[in-house]
Design a protein around this motif. Structure first.
Motif, mmCIF file in Angstrom:
data_model
loop_
_atom_site.group_PDB
_atom_site.id
_atom_site.type_symbol
_atom_site.label_atom_id
_atom_site.label_comp_id
_atom_site.label_asym_id
_atom_site.label_seq_id
_atom_site.Cartn_x
_atom_site.Cartn_y
_atom_site.Cartn_z
ATOM 1 N N VAL A 1 0.644 -1.165 0.062
ATOM 2 C CA VAL A 1 0.090 -0.079 -0.059
ATOM 3 C C VAL A 1 0.905 1.538 0.457
ATOM 4 O O VAL A 1 2.325 1.103 0.792
ATOM 5 C CB VAL A 1 -1.501 -0.074 1.009
ATOM 6 C CG1 VAL A 1 -1.563 1.063 1.275
ATOM 7 C CG2 VAL A 1 -1.447 -0.996 0.987
ATOM 8 N N THR A 2 0.311 2.637 -1.159
ATOM 9 C CA THR A 2 0.860 3.427 -0.952
ATOM 10 C C THR A 2 0.472 4.989 -0.517
ATOM 11 O O THR A 2 -1.200 4.464 -1.019
ATOM 12 C CB THR A 2 1.995 3.816 -1.824
ATOM 13 O OG1 THR A 2 0.910 3.640 -3.443
ATOM 14 C CG2 THR A 2 3.233 2.814 -2.087
ATOM 15 N N PHE A 3 0.523 5.613 0.537
ATOM 16 C CA PHE A 3 -0.073 6.707 0.523
ATOM 17 C C PHE A 3 -0.213 7.170 -0.991
ATOM 18 O O PHE A 3 0.171 7.467 -1.873
ATOM 19 C CB PHE A 3 0.199 7.383 1.230
ATOM 20 C CG PHE A 3 0.520 7.725 3.211
ATOM 21 C CD1 PHE A 3 -1.162 7.838 3.439
ATOM 22 C CD2 PHE A 3 1.231 6.728 3.800
ATOM 23 C CE1 PHE A 3 -1.213 6.722 4.350
ATOM 24 C CE2 PHE A 3 0.684 6.385 4.604
ATOM 25 C CZ PHE A 3 -0.450 6.357 5.793
ATOM 26 N N HIS A 4 -1.417 8.274 -1.012
ATOM 27 C CA HIS A 4 -1.597 9.379 -2.206
ATOM 28 C C HIS A 4 -0.197 10.242 -2.291
ATOM 29 O O HIS A 4 0.143 10.825 -3.812
ATOM 30 C CB HIS A 4 -2.962 10.015 -1.578
ATOM 31 C CG HIS A 4 -3.879 9.694 -2.251
ATOM 32 N ND1 HIS A 4 -5.130 10.231 -1.047
ATOM 33 C CD2 HIS A 4 -4.513 8.327 -1.808
ATOM 34 C CE1 HIS A 4 -6.164 9.652 -1.240
ATOM 35 N NE2 HIS A 4 -5.894 7.810 -1.615
ATOM 36 N N ASP A 5 0.399 10.587 -1.834
ATOM 37 C CA ASP A 5 1.883 11.732 -1.846
ATOM 38 C C ASP A 5 2.960 10.578 -1.903
ATOM 39 O O ASP A 5 4.168 11.339 -1.882
ATOM 40 C CB ASP A 5 2.079 12.485 -0.043
ATOM 41 C CG ASP A 5 2.670 11.677 1.100
ATOM 42 O OD1 ASP A 5 1.988 10.394 0.775
ATOM 43 O OD2 ASP A 5 2.939 12.404 1.882
ATOM 44 N N GLY B 1 -2.606 4.542 -8.416
ATOM 45 C CA GLY B 1 -1.791 3.369 -7.002
ATOM 46 C C GLY B 1 -2.653 2.670 -5.993
ATOM 47 O O GLY B 1 -1.752 2.326 -5.094
ATOM 48 N N TYR B 2 -4.204 2.741 -6.149
ATOM 49 C CA TYR B 2 -4.605 2.007 -5.412
ATOM 50 C C TYR B 2 -4.293 0.598 -5.226
ATOM 51 O O TYR B 2 -3.978 0.045 -5.962
ATOM 52 C CB TYR B 2 -6.163 1.937 -5.743
ATOM 53 C CG TYR B 2 -6.795 1.756 -4.322
ATOM 54 C CD1 TYR B 2 -6.313 1.770 -2.583
ATOM 55 C CD2 TYR B 2 -7.738 0.406 -4.508
ATOM 56 C CE1 TYR B 2 -7.036 1.535 -1.828
ATOM 57 C CE2 TYR B 2 -8.329 0.038 -3.643
ATOM 58 C CZ TYR B 2 -8.552 0.920 -2.586
ATOM 59 O OH TYR B 2 -9.256 0.115 -1.553
ATOM 60 N N TRP B 3 -4.131 0.220 -4.272
ATOM 61 C CA TRP B 3 -3.714 -1.443 -3.774
ATOM 62 C C TRP B 3 -5.034 -2.515 -4.315
ATOM 63 O O TRP B 3 -3.920 -2.904 -4.252
ATOM 64 C CB TRP B 3 -3.065 -1.645 -2.077
ATOM 65 C CG TRP B 3 -4.185 -1.274 -0.943
ATOM 66 C CD1 TRP B 3 -4.249 -0.492 -1.059
ATOM 67 C CD2 TRP B 3 -5.168 -2.626 -0.951
ATOM 68 N NE1 TRP B 3 -5.355 -0.101 0.284
ATOM 69 C CE2 TRP B 3 -5.637 -1.328 0.104
ATOM 70 C CE3 TRP B 3 -5.256 -3.294 -1.162
ATOM 71 C CZ2 TRP B 3 -7.014 -1.760 1.297
ATOM 72 C CZ3 TRP B 3 -6.749 -3.712 -0.282
ATOM 73 C CH2 TRP B 3 -7.262 -3.567 0.894
#
Lengths: 307, 506
Positions: free
Chosen positions: B99-103, B206-208
């Motif tokens: 998972v990554t954050f929006h930033d 980039g949504y997981w």
């Protein structure tokens, strides 16, 4: 001229200070936003800490002095609920209200002069009677009802215009029309009655005697003299609109200052209430100056007195 | 001639509107417009427990470690993959590693620890902390990048439930100020917020998880329910999450659902004559609940016997409502009077304007029903600020006996969020002081599994049958209008969140 404006400026500053003092005290009479902001589960300690941190519990005079000091530096504090400067909130909303008021008043001015003058030309004639009934209905119809009926008819049934919202030119039609109805009714009545007075005055008889056309008599000779009361009433109406056309703004979802102010009052968001009051007061002051100046344009007697 | 030109003008306008419609339909195929009743004041991740913030933000922009099933209250994983109780005070959560954050920053245990720490910052007055993380201490211990322990000061069997409320935010979020730019891990990013006008969310590349069908959502707001309903009818909006019962006129578009809210009246059992249980029973038997259904309230409301709705862990399905029996109410009053209870003391029925649609009609009806059985009642209506002055302790010493209109919302899966703040004798709203009930509540809070459910059920039975501290009325229903082009089913969760990823197109 400049002395006149300066004198009005001093008067306005005194009035604004008095107004702000009253609003400051009245807004705080009914408590502070703590309970409205925090969820019902919040403990007493949490509530007290919240109020303490935002200095709602300070003595009233201390809060007032701090507010005046900050206001002089154009700092109106932060909105508790929106967590951003209160002045930004007020200034964002004001142009919407201003444009709505200007559009409505321009239309109201043009239409009321036309209808009022024509009605006065033959008092108790057919046109006068029809115009009288229609404008009276217009001046007394509740705007929230009219707004909802207009949405259901023109937007839902006919689908000609969007129901609500601020967008393209089509989205202006319903709000402006609904808002227009009352001032148009009031102004037409004023123009009509002062025109009837003007049309029976000696200079109109002279103009007719020298053979001026009916149109020239009405629109050039009589109208100019009949406009003064209409300008006064129109000025009052504009000042009222600048406080926000609350009902119309709310129903049509327009982000105007009336909407913002009502929300802030409900939430006890003091900073926003105060910032809105200042913005509106300044606007009303400007309108009053413009009305005064237009008097002197319209009436040479006032011009010479001011000089 | 005149008529002709008017009709030509009308045709022209209709054509123009149509053209506009056609021009925008193509672009709107995968975007939705949602019309709310009010603009969210904030968008801060730690405020998603405020329903107006949660409806836009929760599980769209920010996500939580766990999630509660709106129907049966069960817990499922979201940003956490699994969890276990290590000892009485410690819970270990294993996190997703993709998972990554929006930033662009990675989602790790550090970010989870930061989210908990920031939510608990006192000065921010975060709704999530005040509503759900009160009455105990909690600390996060990072074990490695994707494993984290939560240690509580007292045994907390509902830690997995609690983490369905805590929004996870990027570590770049300012720790000392409320933000209007949330950094989340959700399927959507906040792309535009024009205050007063609209909020726009766009799908996050980039949504997981699985990419949602909806690619963009525009939120607008109208105060008037009739306008919101009209907007869906004309196609200007796709979903109006809350509309009033009188505007829910089209069965093809309007869905009703139990919304987690329960309305009741709190009896001030600490003041005579309401400290006599016969008087409190009489208050219940005097009310004809069925007469209000389908008249002043929706016919779909459910008669309530407790403050939590079916589906919440601890709801007791075996309780029965008080019969409408005015004669029994009169008899109970007479019995109390014969024992020297001053049942003719004036009782104040306290209501609050707009606490729910139809609330004023409900209280007027109750006033008449109470007067009918011989209660000496008067009506006092309050606005929100005045109402809050009365709801909390310390109660005024010289107060008149009162019966107080309330509305309670619990869609969070467990009865603890209701019972601890409403009924424990040291809580800030309770009008009872029963040590037996306190002991039962404490046992339930510390218990797990069947024992937890049974103990809460027993507490609700005691409140309903032995203590009678409320005039329970109804589990309420909400109405949502959905454009037929959408495949979306509102649920009990719709009050507090509206997951765009659950929307499909027909």
């Amino acid at each position: 001229m400049l002395t006149f404006i300066f004198r009005r400026l001093v008067q306005a500053a005194i009035a604004l200070f008095a107004l702000l003092s009253v609003v400051f005290v009245l807004a705080r009479l009914t408590g502070n936003p703590t309970n409205l902001y925090l969820p019902i589960e919040a403990t007493r300690e949490t509530r007290e800490r919240f109020a303490e941190a935002r200095r709602f519990n300070d003595p009233l005079h201390e809060q007032f002095l701090r507010f005046i000091g900050d206001a002089l530096r154009l700092d109106f504090g932060e909105s508790v609920f929106q967590a951003r400067p209160a002045l930004t909130v007020a200034l964002e909303a004001f142009p919407v209200t201003l444009w709505l008021a200007l559009c409505t008043m321009c239309l109201a001015a043009i239409l009321s002069v036309l209808i009022g003058a024509l009605a006065a030309y033959r008092p108790n004639g057919i046109f006068d009677r029809v115009a009288g009934v229609v404008t009276l209905i217009g001046a007394s119809i509740p705007d929230f009802w009219l707004a909802l009926v207009a949405i259901l008819f023109f937007a839902v049934s006919l689908g000609w215009v969007p129901t609500s919202g601020l967008g393209g030119p089509l989205s202006w039609i319903l709000p402006v029309s609904v808002l227009l109805v009352r001032p148009l009714g009031v102004l037409t009545q004023v123009v009509r009655s002062s025109m009837i007075g003007a049309l029976s005055s000696p200079y109109v008889k002279t103009a007719r005697a020298k053979g001026a056309s009916p149109r020239r008599v009405v629109f050039v000779h009589a109208l100019r003299n009949a406009l003064l009361p209409a300008v006064t009433v129109a000025g009052d109406l504009i000042a009222g609109f600048l406080n926000g056309a609350v009902v119309v703004e709310t129903i049509f979802g327009w982000p105007g200052i009336g909407n913002v102010m009502m929300g802030a009052i409900r939430q006890r968001d003091f900073a926003v209430i105060q910032a809105c009051i200042v913005v509106v007061a300044v606007a009303v002051f400007v309108v009053n100056i413009l009305v005064d100046l237009s008097y002197s344009r319209l009436d040479p007697r006032i011009r010479s007195r001011q000089a | 001639m005149y008529l002709k030109s008017v009709s030509r003008l009308a045709q022209g306008m209709a054509a123009a509107t149509l053209a506009l419609g056609i021009a925008t339909t193509g672009a709107m195929a995968e975007s939705v417009t949602i019309v709310l009743d009010t603009e969210p004041d904030q968008m801060d991740p730690c405020q998603t427990a405020k329903s107006q913030v949660g409806k836009v933000n929760r599980q769209n922009i920010v996500e939580t470690l766990t999630e509660i099933d709106p129907v049966d209250g069960s817990i499922s994983p979201r940003l956490a993959t699994s969890w276990e109780q290590v000892d009485d005070l410690t819970w270990r959560f294993v996190l997703r590693d993709d998972v990554t954050f929006h930033d662009g920053s990675p989602f790790t245990a550090e970010a989870v620890a930061f989210s908990l720490e920031r939510t608990m910052v006192e000065d921010l007055a975060c709704e999530t902390a005040i509503k759900y993380f009160t009455g105990f201490e909690i600390e996060a211990n990072v074990i490695n990048d994707f494993t984290i322990d939560f240690v509580t000061s007292v045994p907390m069997p509902i830690v997995p439930t609690l983490f369905s409320t805590l929004a996870i935010m990027g570590t770049a979020t300012p720790i000392d100020a409320i933000t209007r730019d949330p950094i989340g891990t959700g399927p959507f990013v906040l792309s535009e917020w024009l205050p007063g006008q609209r909020i726009v969310l766009e799908a996050f590349d980039g949504y997981w998880g699985e990419a949602p069908v909806v690619t963009s959502a525009t939120y607008i707001w109208r105060t008037d329910s009739a306008v919101r309903a009209a907007m869906v009818a004309t196609g200007e909006a796709d979903i109006a999450p809350t509309i009033a019962v009188q505007d829910a006129t089209d069965p093809a578009m309007d869905f009703s659902y139990v919304n987690g809210e329960t309305t009741s009246f709190r009896i001030d059992a600490l003041v005579a004559p309401l400290d006599d249980i016969r008087v409190r029973r009489a208050l219940n038997h005097a009310i004809d609940r069925e007469a209000m259904m389908g008249t002043i309230l929706s016919e779909n409301v459910i008669i309530a016997n407790q403050l939590v709705v079916p589906g919440i862990n601890g709801h007791n399905p075996d309780l029965t409502p008080f019969d409408y029996d005015p004669d029994l109410a009169r008899q109970l009053l007479d019995e109390a009077r014969a024992d020297g209870v001053d049942v003719d003391t004036e009782i104040v029925l306290i209501g609050r304007y707009n606490i729910y649609p139809g609330s004023e009609e409900v209280i007027q009806a109750m006033l008449a029903m109470y007067q009918d059985v011989g209660f000496n009642v008067t009506l006092k209506m309050t606005d929100a600020a005045e109402w809050y002055e009365i709801v909390f302790k310390p109660f005024a010493e010289d107060r008149a006996p009162n019966v107080f209109q309330t509305m309670h919302d619990n869609s969070k899966g467990d009865a603890v969020f209701t019972i601890a703040s409403k009924y424990r004798s040291d809580s800030n709203q309770s009008t009872t002081d029963s040590p037996e009930l306190d002991a039962l509540i404490d046992r339930a809070i510390a218990a797990t599994g069947d024992e937890r459910r049974d103990t809460f059920q027993e507490a609700f039975r005691m409140i309903h049958e032995d203590l009678v501290t409320d005039v329970d009325l109804f589990h309420m229903v909400g109405f949502t209008r959905v454009n037929p082009r959408l495949d979306f089913q509102p649920s009990i969760a719709t009050n507090s969140e509206l997951q765009l990823a659950q929307i499909a197109f027909n």
